[in-house]
Design a protein around this motif. Structure first.
Motif, PDB file in Angstrom:
ATOM      1  N   GLN A 406       0.907  11.946   8.319  1.00  0.00           N
ATOM      2  CA  GLN A 406       0.771  10.827   8.535  1.00  0.00           C
ATOM      3  C   GLN A 406       2.051   9.236   8.699  1.00  0.00           C
ATOM      4  O   GLN A 406       1.274   8.931   7.417  1.00  0.00           O
ATOM      5  CB  GLN A 406      -1.411  10.047   9.035  1.00  0.00           C
ATOM      6  CG  GLN A 406      -1.160   9.239  10.051  1.00  0.00           C
ATOM      7  CD  GLN A 406      -1.146   9.361  11.564  1.00  0.00           C
ATOM      8  OE1 GLN A 406      -1.368  11.029  12.110  1.00  0.00           O
ATOM      9  NE2 GLN A 406      -0.065   9.377  12.196  1.00  0.00           N
ATOM     10  N   ALA A 407       2.561   9.403   9.647  1.00  0.00           N
ATOM     11  CA  ALA A 407       3.085   7.503   9.378  1.00  0.00           C
ATOM     12  C   ALA A 407       2.451   6.743  10.495  1.00  0.00           C
ATOM     13  O   ALA A 407       1.245   7.044  10.831  1.00  0.00           O
ATOM     14  CB  ALA A 407       4.229   8.259  10.712  1.00  0.00           C
ATOM     15  N   CYS A 433       2.132   7.375   5.163  1.00  0.00           N
ATOM     16  CA  CYS A 433       3.152   7.516   4.457  1.00  0.00           C
ATOM     17  C   CYS A 433       3.875   6.230   4.914  1.00  0.00           C
ATOM     18  O   CYS A 433       4.096   5.814   6.414  1.00  0.00           O
ATOM     19  CB  CYS A 433       4.295   8.647   5.206  1.00  0.00           C
ATOM     20  SG  CYS A 433       3.842  10.311   5.283  1.00  0.00           S
ATOM     21  N   ALA A 434       3.715   5.490   4.643  1.00  0.00           N
ATOM     22  CA  ALA A 434       3.885   3.959   4.699  1.00  0.00           C
ATOM     23  C   ALA A 434       5.392   2.744   4.410  1.00  0.00           C
ATOM     24  O   ALA A 434       5.673   3.260   2.705  1.00  0.00           O
ATOM     25  CB  ALA A 434       3.175   2.664   3.873  1.00  0.00           C
ATOM     26  N   LEU A 468       0.569  -3.878   6.544  1.00  0.00           N
ATOM     27  CA  LEU A 468      -0.110  -3.353   6.956  1.00  0.00           C
ATOM     28  C   LEU A 468      -1.147  -3.008   5.257  1.00  0.00           C
ATOM     29  O   LEU A 468      -0.275  -2.213   4.946  1.00  0.00           O
ATOM     30  CB  LEU A 468       0.085  -1.500   7.533  1.00  0.00           C
ATOM     31  CG  LEU A 468       0.464  -2.136   9.274  1.00  0.00           C
ATOM     32  CD1 LEU A 468       0.496  -0.878   9.828  1.00  0.00           C
ATOM     33  CD2 LEU A 468      -0.770  -2.846   9.497  1.00  0.00           C
ATOM     34  N   ASP A 469      -2.164  -2.590   5.389  1.00  0.00           N
ATOM     35  CA  ASP A 469      -2.630  -2.374   4.336  1.00  0.00           C
ATOM     36  C   ASP A 469      -4.121  -1.382   4.247  1.00  0.00           C
ATOM     37  O   ASP A 469      -5.116  -1.700   5.022  1.00  0.00           O
ATOM     38  CB  ASP A 469      -3.478  -3.480   3.018  1.00  0.00           C
ATOM     39  CG  ASP A 469      -4.376  -3.602   2.462  1.00  0.00           C
ATOM     40  OD1 ASP A 469      -4.422  -2.387   1.784  1.00  0.00           O
ATOM     41  OD2 ASP A 469      -4.486  -4.261   1.664  1.00  0.00           O
ATOM     42  N   TRP A 470      -3.194  -0.107   4.443  1.00  0.00           N
ATOM     43  CA  TRP A 470      -4.052   1.158   5.117  1.00  0.00           C
ATOM     44  C   TRP A 470      -5.130   0.497   3.790  1.00  0.00           C
ATOM     45  O   TRP A 470      -6.018   1.648   4.317  1.00  0.00           O
ATOM     46  CB  TRP A 470      -3.310   1.972   4.534  1.00  0.00           C
ATOM     47  CG  TRP A 470      -2.489   2.063   5.734  1.00  0.00           C
ATOM     48  CD1 TRP A 470      -1.053   1.843   5.921  1.00  0.00           C
ATOM     49  CD2 TRP A 470      -2.807   3.007   7.515  1.00  0.00           C
ATOM     50  NE1 TRP A 470      -0.999   2.277   7.259  1.00  0.00           N
ATOM     51  CE2 TRP A 470      -1.801   2.741   7.920  1.00  0.00           C
ATOM     52  CE3 TRP A 470      -3.363   3.861   7.355  1.00  0.00           C
ATOM     53  CZ2 TRP A 470      -1.394   3.155   8.991  1.00  0.00           C
ATOM     54  CZ3 TRP A 470      -4.145   3.697   8.494  1.00  0.00           C
ATOM     55  CH2 TRP A 470      -2.972   4.043   9.436  1.00  0.00           C
ATOM     56  N   LEU A 505      -8.843   8.514   1.828  1.00  0.00           N
ATOM     57  CA  LEU A 505      -6.917   8.145   1.942  1.00  0.00           C
ATOM     58  C   LEU A 505      -6.841   7.699   1.281  1.00  0.00           C
ATOM     59  O   LEU A 505      -6.552   6.873  -0.065  1.00  0.00           O
ATOM     60  CB  LEU A 505      -6.950   6.548   3.522  1.00  0.00           C
ATOM     61  CG  LEU A 505      -5.686   6.582   3.884  1.00  0.00           C
ATOM     62  CD1 LEU A 505      -5.923   5.425   5.163  1.00  0.00           C
ATOM     63  CD2 LEU A 505      -5.203   5.333   3.562  1.00  0.00           C
ATOM     64  N   ILE A 506      -4.438   8.045   1.592  1.00  0.00           N
ATOM     65  CA  ILE A 506      -3.551   7.604   0.059  1.00  0.00           C
ATOM     66  C   ILE A 506      -2.692   6.540   0.560  1.00  0.00           C
ATOM     67  O   ILE A 506      -2.354   7.552   1.785  1.00  0.00           O
ATOM     68  CB  ILE A 506      -3.051   9.108  -0.581  1.00  0.00           C
ATOM     69  CG1 ILE A 506      -4.212   9.558  -0.973  1.00  0.00           C
ATOM     70  CG2 ILE A 506      -1.948   8.676  -1.671  1.00  0.00           C
ATOM     71  CD1 ILE A 506      -4.131  10.890  -1.281  1.00  0.00           C
ATOM     72  N   GLU A 507      -3.043   6.038   0.554  1.00  0.00           N
ATOM     73  CA  GLU A 507      -1.320   5.705   1.266  1.00  0.00           C
ATOM     74  C   GLU A 507      -0.255   5.756  -0.173  1.00  0.00           C
ATOM     75  O   GLU A 507       0.121   4.876  -0.934  1.00  0.00           O
ATOM     76  CB  GLU A 507      -1.244   3.516   1.174  1.00  0.00           C
ATOM     77  CG  GLU A 507      -0.936   2.923   1.586  1.00  0.00           C
ATOM     78  CD  GLU A 507      -0.320   1.468   1.967  1.00  0.00           C
ATOM     79  OE1 GLU A 507       0.416   0.636   3.180  1.00  0.00           O
ATOM     80  OE2 GLU A 507      -1.839   0.777   0.917  1.00  0.00           O
ATOM     81  N   VAL A 508       0.670   5.993   0.657  1.00  0.00           N
ATOM     82  CA  VAL A 508       1.830   6.270   0.419  1.00  0.00           C
ATOM     83  C   VAL A 508       3.322   5.419   0.238  1.00  0.00           C
ATOM     84  O   VAL A 508       3.609   5.391   1.539  1.00  0.00           O
ATOM     85  CB  VAL A 508       2.876   8.280   0.122  1.00  0.00           C
ATOM     86  CG1 VAL A 508       4.072   8.240  -0.687  1.00  0.00           C
ATOM     87  CG2 VAL A 508       1.448   8.664  -0.123  1.00  0.00           C
ATOM     88  N   VAL A 509       3.187   4.728  -0.660  1.00  0.00           N
ATOM     89  CA  VAL A 509       4.074   3.672  -0.205  1.00  0.00           C
ATOM     90  C   VAL A 509       5.784   4.006  -0.368  1.00  0.00           C
ATOM     91  O   VAL A 509       6.322   3.983  -1.864  1.00  0.00           O
ATOM     92  CB  VAL A 509       3.994   2.723  -1.243  1.00  0.00           C
ATOM     93  CG1 VAL A 509       5.464   1.435  -1.328  1.00  0.00           C
ATOM     94  CG2 VAL A 509       2.893   1.771  -1.227  1.00  0.00           C
ATOM     95  N   LEU A 510       6.307   3.882   0.210  1.00  0.00           N
ATOM     96  CA  LEU A 510       7.914   4.660   0.330  1.00  0.00           C
ATOM     97  C   LEU A 510       9.452   3.412   0.360  1.00  0.00           C
ATOM     98  O   LEU A 510       8.681   2.520   1.364  1.00  0.00           O
ATOM     99  CB  LEU A 510       8.242   5.810   1.450  1.00  0.00           C
ATOM    100  CG  LEU A 510       7.498   6.819   1.153  1.00  0.00           C
ATOM    101  CD1 LEU A 510       7.457   7.695   2.217  1.00  0.00           C
ATOM    102  CD2 LEU A 510       7.499   7.553   0.624  1.00  0.00           C
TER     103      LEU A 510
END
Length: 510
Positions: A406-407, A433-434, A468-470, A505-510
């Protein structure tokens, strides 16, 4: 028995098992009937777009409709964007929309609207119920209409008095019509094009990308050397059966890809067109010099057409599957390429991946080519489909792990899905995908010649400040979360999530 009870009994007898609901006052007889008539699972969505998107995911995976239960025109309007996507995916869905009592409509109460006019653009079948006596039969016809192969949306508008008034009983199920058989003439024309030789592609969509269709396409490819190319955003692809390339999103890249062929046979899809019109670029993407034939359109029996073409050209039996190794677990910095490799490296076989990762997810499709799994995509371009569609897929297939890829920007459209995932204890791993921007819009600005966006343009394409803090958003809806800032952290977080039941949930910091 009242009308609402007759409706539910008719639906259950027809094999409908799930109702995704966000009801209101005009649906209270149906809400009460869900207790009195046993056999229907009801799933609450905190936004109507969650309900319609979940019904889409459920329909794609089960190939049969679920119900949505929505409140009048405004409630239905909240769900239209994901019904647009579901229409493009040709998913079977039955919408139940409550309306004011027949005798109250003339009063033009505040929530009165022309529901049918809202429903028609996203529905293949629409009916306004006239009486409780007619409701059960109308329901049976709606279910049969939704079940027309490969699937469509049927919308039933039900005044509240038609729900609470007495009804004679349930209606017998009605069989949906079978899809039209392949055209012998189309098979002959496609076979002639194939026999002419040259560089050949099969452009596939719809049911051509299910297991039966792909096996037939693989036979044709083994005989002819054809490449298999699918729609940019397919409704469903069974991966690991045959190597399938995805048509690029941007028209210049798509035209370049298709220009490499002398002939293209189209099966289960329309001929490809650009998503948007650009100056000095065509709408239709197959170049004029490339010969093309439509073997079967999406509403026909596409797998049978591919099998007929395979027989016509003397293709052999199912070819042996080519073994494509998984990528190694990446280490170091995170970018879209390492993200795609990480997910492909640990993806369980038979998982379901719902991809709304947008620009961040592009490398994943190729990276995961050798892993048997089901791939779902954003079909209609209306963002906010990924999390609800994952919810419905998980309810449809409780024994399979679902990955919501998810974006971050589009995820905010239907973030309420996380709450439903938690309430239903669904086995969904959400990978956000953050990149903290609408990256596709920034690319489109650059394509329009805006290489140095001004402050306003920049502000309309960035998602910060605030950031945004997912992880916190997920926790607030009952879903545990973690943040990954390196490829190593992402792999560890994925392995931990995949080993546990329930959503995470995993927030992936890009």
């Amino acid at each position: 028995m009242n009308g609402a009870e007759a409706l539910l009994r008719t639906a259950i007898d027809a094999g409908i098992e799930v109702c995704f609901a966000n009801p209101g006052t005009t649906e209270m007889p149906l809400v009460a009937a869900l207790d009195t008539v046993k056999g229907m699972r009801s799933v609450l969505g905190l936004f109507e777009g969650v309900c319609t998107g979940a019904a889409d995911g459920y329909g794609r995976m089960t190939e049969k409709p679920a119900l949505t239960l929505l409140h009048l025109g405004p409630g239905f309007a909240n769900g239209i964007a994901n019904l647009h996507n579901a229409r493009r995916a040709r998913s079977p869905i039955v919408n139940l929309i409550g309306d004011h009592a027949t005798w109250h409509l003339a009063a033009d109460a505040p929530l009165t609207s022309d529901i049918a006019s809202l429903a028609r653009p996203v529905s293949g079948w629409v009916r306004q119920v006239a009486s409780a006596t007619a409701l059960a039969n109308d329901t049976a016809e709606a279910i049969a209409a939704a079940g027309c192969s490969p699937g469509q949306i049927a919308t039933l508008i039900i005044p509240s008095d038609c729900q609470w008034d007495p009804a004679p009983g349930a209606a017998a199920p009605k069989a949906p019509p079978a899809p039209p058989p392949p055209s012998a003439e189309a098979v002959t024309r496609a076979a002639a094009l194939v026999r002419a030789g040259g560089r050949l592609a099969l452009f596939l969509g719809g049911t051509a990308l299910r297991a039966r269709g792909l096996r037939a396409a693989a036979r044709i490819a083994a005989k002819t050397g054809a490449r298999l190319v699918c729609e940019t955003f397919p409704a469903r692809v069974e991966r690991g059966i045959a190597p399938v390339e995805r048509l690029p999103y941007f028209p210049e890249q798509a035209i370049e890809m298709l220009s490499a062929f002398d002939a293209i046979v189209v099966a289960g899809a329309r001929k490809p067109v650009a998503f948007f019109g650009y100056p000095n670029l065509p709408s239709e993407l197959i170049p004029d010099r490339v010969k093309s034939e439509v073997l079967a359109d999406p509403l026909e029996d596409v797998p049978a057409a591919l099998e007929s073409l395979a027989a016509e050209i003397g293709a052999g039996s199912d070819p042996a599957r080519r073994s494509t190794p998984r990528p190694e677990r990446p280490q170091g910095a995170l970018d879209p390429a390492s993200l795609g490799r990480a997910l492909a490296a640990v993806l369980p076989e038979n998982a379901i991946v719902m991809d709304e990762a947008a620009t961040s997810g592009m490398p994943f499709f190729a990276a995961a080519a050798g892993v048997p799994h089901t791939y779902l995509a954003l079909t209609g371009g209306a963002i906010g489909q990924g999390l609800p569609c994952s919810t419905g897929a998980a309810i449809a297939c409780p024994g399979r792990r679902v990955i919501a890829f998810q974006a971050d920007g589009s995820g905010m459209y239907t973030v309420q899905s996380l709450w439903t995932m938690a309430r239903e204890s669904l086995d969904v791993t959400i990978v956000v995908c953050a990149n903290r921007r609408y990256r596709i819009l920034q690319l489109e600005l650059a394509r329009a010649g805006v290489t140095k966006p001004g402050a306003t343009a920049q502000g309309l394409t960035d998602l910060h400040p605030p950031v945004l803090d997912w992880v916190a958003l997920a926790k607030g809806m009952g879903v545990p979360g973690a943040r990954a800032e390196t490829a190593d952290e992402l792999v560890r977080s994925l392995e931990r999530s995949l080993a546990e039941s329930g959503p995470s949930l995993i927030e992936v910091v890009l």
